[in-house]
Design a protein around this motif. Structure first.
Motif, PDB file in Angstrom:
ATOM      1  N   THR A 127      -4.674  -0.255 -12.394  1.00 50.30           N
ATOM      2  CA  THR A 127      -4.828   0.316 -11.061  1.00 50.30           C
ATOM      3  C   THR A 127      -4.413   1.778 -11.092  1.00 50.30           C
ATOM      4  OG1 THR A 127      -2.578  -0.323 -10.570  1.00 50.30           O
ATOM      5  CG2 THR A 127      -4.292  -1.860  -9.949  1.00 50.30           C
ATOM      6  N   GLY A 128      -4.250   2.321  -9.911  1.00 53.84           N
ATOM      7  CA  GLY A 128      -3.716   3.673  -9.810  1.00 53.84           C
ATOM      8  C   GLY A 128      -4.657   4.727 -10.344  1.00 53.84           C
ATOM      9  N   VAL A 155       3.018   7.477  -1.788  1.00 54.89           N
ATOM     10  CA  VAL A 155       2.218   6.853  -2.847  1.00 54.89           C
ATOM     11  C   VAL A 155       0.814   6.548  -2.346  1.00 54.89           C
ATOM     12  CG1 VAL A 155       1.982   4.768  -4.271  1.00 54.89           C
ATOM     13  CG2 VAL A 155       4.204   5.909  -4.084  1.00 54.89           C
ATOM     14  N   ALA A 156       0.730   6.033  -1.115  1.00 56.89           N
ATOM     15  CA  ALA A 156      -0.576   5.689  -0.547  1.00 56.89           C
ATOM     16  C   ALA A 156      -1.455   6.931  -0.411  1.00 56.89           C
ATOM     17  CB  ALA A 156      -0.392   5.019   0.812  1.00 56.89           C
ATOM     18  N   LEU A 157      -0.854   8.047   0.009  1.00 54.94           N
ATOM     19  CA  LEU A 157      -1.632   9.282   0.169  1.00 54.94           C
ATOM     20  C   LEU A 157      -2.127   9.801  -1.180  1.00 54.94           C
ATOM     21  CD1 LEU A 157       0.349  11.188   2.939  1.00 54.94           C
ATOM     22  CD2 LEU A 157      -2.028  10.413   3.042  1.00 54.94           C
ATOM     23  N   ALA A 158      -1.228   9.771  -2.175  1.00 55.35           N
ATOM     24  CA  ALA A 158      -1.644  10.208  -3.513  1.00 55.35           C
ATOM     25  C   ALA A 158      -2.783   9.324  -4.000  1.00 55.35           C
ATOM     26  CB  ALA A 158      -0.464  10.136  -4.477  1.00 55.35           C
ATOM     27  N   GLY A 159      -2.650   8.025  -3.736  1.00 55.00           N
ATOM     28  CA  GLY A 159      -3.695   7.080  -4.124  1.00 55.00           C
ATOM     29  C   GLY A 159      -5.013   7.401  -3.443  1.00 55.00           C
ATOM     30  N   LEU A 160      -4.920   7.788  -2.166  1.00 56.81           N
ATOM     31  CA  LEU A 160      -6.138   8.101  -1.424  1.00 56.81           C
ATOM     32  C   LEU A 160      -6.876   9.287  -2.053  1.00 56.81           C
ATOM     33  CD1 LEU A 160      -7.770   7.194   0.995  1.00 56.81           C
ATOM     34  CD2 LEU A 160      -6.469   8.790   2.412  1.00 56.81           C
ATOM     35  N   VAL A 161      -6.114  10.257  -2.547  1.00 60.30           N
ATOM     36  CA  VAL A 161      -6.744  11.406  -3.213  1.00 60.30           C
ATOM     37  C   VAL A 161      -7.493  10.942  -4.463  1.00 60.30           C
ATOM     38  CG1 VAL A 161      -6.342  13.590  -4.420  1.00 60.30           C
ATOM     39  CG2 VAL A 161      -5.080  13.077  -2.319  1.00 60.30           C
ATOM     40  N   THR A 162      -6.859  10.097  -5.293  1.00 62.28           N
ATOM     41  CA  THR A 162      -7.559   9.663  -6.514  1.00 62.28           C
ATOM     42  C   THR A 162      -8.730   8.746  -6.177  1.00 62.28           C
ATOM     43  OG1 THR A 162      -6.017   7.844  -6.857  1.00 62.28           O
ATOM     44  CG2 THR A 162      -5.550   9.862  -8.034  1.00 62.28           C
ATOM     45  N   LEU A 163      -8.630   7.984  -5.085  1.00 60.27           N
ATOM     46  CA  LEU A 163      -9.726   7.078  -4.737  1.00 60.27           C
ATOM     47  C   LEU A 163     -10.962   7.829  -4.261  1.00 60.27           C
ATOM     48  CD1 LEU A 163      -7.848   4.233  -2.824  1.00 60.27           C
ATOM     49  CD2 LEU A 163      -9.020   4.027  -5.002  1.00 60.27           C
ATOM     50  N   THR A 164     -10.752   9.016  -3.699  1.00 61.36           N
ATOM     51  CA  THR A 164     -11.887   9.717  -3.100  1.00 61.36           C
ATOM     52  C   THR A 164     -12.293  10.963  -3.892  1.00 61.36           C
ATOM     53  OG1 THR A 164     -10.406  10.983  -1.681  1.00 61.36           O
ATOM     54  CG2 THR A 164     -11.308   8.959  -0.761  1.00 61.36           C
TER      55      THR A 164
END
Ligand code: ADP
Ligand code: MG
Lengths: 224, 201
Positions: B2-3, B102-111
């Motif tokens: 993940t991640g 963490v969720a925000l950083a994840g959102l950057v990598t997801l998009t």
């Protein structure tokens, strides 16, 4: 045109190739031989990943010792393990990575990437992480990343060893349709049936060099 | 896995279309803001904003969960420790702060495609040229790291399986040696593949 002239290669203490001379002009050339006989070393010589300890290797008249970078631009190389040659996290990005030094507009890069992925059935995976692909699909991706550069010569080191029957058949069919000169190292003898020429390597020497039927017959006899 | 490992989820949301640089700057600003927010109510508001952003991005619940999942035990531990040494509002705020970051950083990598992040990084790193470094090489290093995580994870699985098959599960050496050898072999093969793909032109 690939020319090897009295090539010796010493790696560490071992003389891996001992006097190989050959001119490869045919469109489909196969290389077979026992494990450790020097096939991979021979393949790596062609794009200058390995340099001869003595003798010379030339590709289209260029010496691999002096012009390895230029030669690599016209010689594509496919390794056995696709995981090692996929360097970008996602499928389309890996193909695009090959084009980074071409100075193409972004739309043109995207167009070429899409085209080659479509041709080899990976278009729907364009944005997927490379590690979600199956082994066969990874090998196809590695091939896409090589072919997008339209090399004049394609060298493959056991491209089907890790593939299942269906995917190795797919690679075989694909080989048949490629316009470029192809040199394939393999243990997959049926793959070589319709090749133009097959070399048999044993203990660092070419011990047979003939049409597929004759060369493979010789190989089977020495392995018996 | 993940991640960070190629977690990009294709889409056409406004977050997908935002330039990578803007998203990274936004991420830095939001994380600073999270640190400054004190009251649980304000953090609850921030949580609502993060949930809304995820909804707008259209990446799906599974992808969202995959981002925060790795820190779930850390979050639980943090909450408990804070609960013992402080009070409930403090525990809730600091835990929320970490999870939201963490969720925000994840959102950057997801998009954001890795290539877009790389290009952005290359531009930001342009000044290192004066120090004699090549920004392309630095950003390539980042991509190779991202790409190597799943490859190494596969290697770990294979080594474990081989150990289990031979009934030597408990030996640390029987685990470490093939792992290190495998990693070095992969590094070798990767170097060769990069050369074959014209990296050292
Ligand atoms: N870097 C190296 N140092 C020392 N020996 C090597 C090295 N690379 C390969 N060899 C040895 O050279 C021989 C031929 O290797 P290779 O060309 O990979 O054979 P093949 O592909 O036919 O199996 C093998 O015995 C191998 O152990
Ligand atoms: Mg080999």
């Amino acid at each position: 045109m690939i020319r090897l002239e009295d090539v010796h290669v010493r790696l560490g203490q071992r003389e891996v190739l001992r006097g190989v001379t050959a001119s490869l002009t045919e469109r489909r050339v196969g290389v077979v031989g026992a494990n450790g006989s020097g096939k991979s070393t021979l393949a790596r010589l062609i794009n200058g990943l390995v340099l001869p300890s003595s003798g010379t290797v030339t590709v289209s008249g260029l010496d691999t010792r002096r012009q390895a970078a230029r030669i690599r631009r016209s010689v594509g190389f496919l390794f056995t393990d696709p995981d090692a040659q996929i360097v970008m996290p996602t499928v389309a990005e890996d193909v695009a990575f090959s084009l980074r030094r071409k100075g193409l507009a972004r739309e043109e890069v995207e167009r070429r990437v899409r085209e080659v992925l479509e041709r080899y059935g990976l278009a729907e995976h364009a944005d997927h992480p490379a590690h979600h692909l199956s082994g066969g699909q990874k090998q196809l991706l590695a091939l896409c990343s090589v072919l997008v550069l339209e090399p004049e010569i394609l060298v493959m080191d056991e491209p089907t060893t890790l593939l299942d029957l269906r995917h190795s058949r797919q690679v075989a069919a694909l080989l048949r349709d490629l316009p470029q000169q192809v040199v394939v190292v393999t243990h997959d003898l049926p793959l070589l049936e319709d090749f133009d020429r097959v070399l048999v390597v044993d203990e660092g020497r070419i011990v047979a060099d003939a049409d597929p039927a004759a060369a493979i017959g010789h190989y089977r006899k020495t392995m018996a | 896995m993940t991640g960070l490992t190629g977690a990009y989820v294709p889409g056409g949301s406004f977050l997908h279309r935002l330039p990578a640089g803007a998203k990274l700057a936004g991420l830095a600003l939001s994380c600073t803001a999270l640190l400054l927010l004190r009251s649980p109510a304000a953090l609850a508001g921030a949580a609502a904003v993060v949930v809304l952003l995820y909804a707008v991005s259209g990446v799906g619940v599974a992808a969202a969960w995959a981002q925060v999942r790795p820190v779930r035990w850390f979050a639980v531990a943090l909450f408990c420790v804070q609960l013992v040494f402080a009070d409930l509002p403090a525990a809730a705020s600091s835990t929320l702060r970490v999870v939201l970051a963490v969720a925000l950083a994840g959102l950057v990598t997801l998009t954001t495609r890795t290539s877009a992040l790389m290009a952005c990084l290359e531009r930001c790193l342009a000044p290192v040229r004066f120090a004699g470094l090549d920004p392309f090489r630095l950003s390539l290093l980042l991509s190779l790291t991202l790409r190597s995580v799943p490859v190494m994870a596969d290697l770990v699985t294979r080594v474990r399986e081989a150990q289990r098959a031979r009934g030597i599960e408990r030996s640390a050496r029987a685990f470490a040696v093939p792992l290190v050898v495998g990693a070095l072999r992969h590094a070798d093969a990767l170097g060769e593949a990069l050369a074959a793909r014209g990296l050292d032109d």
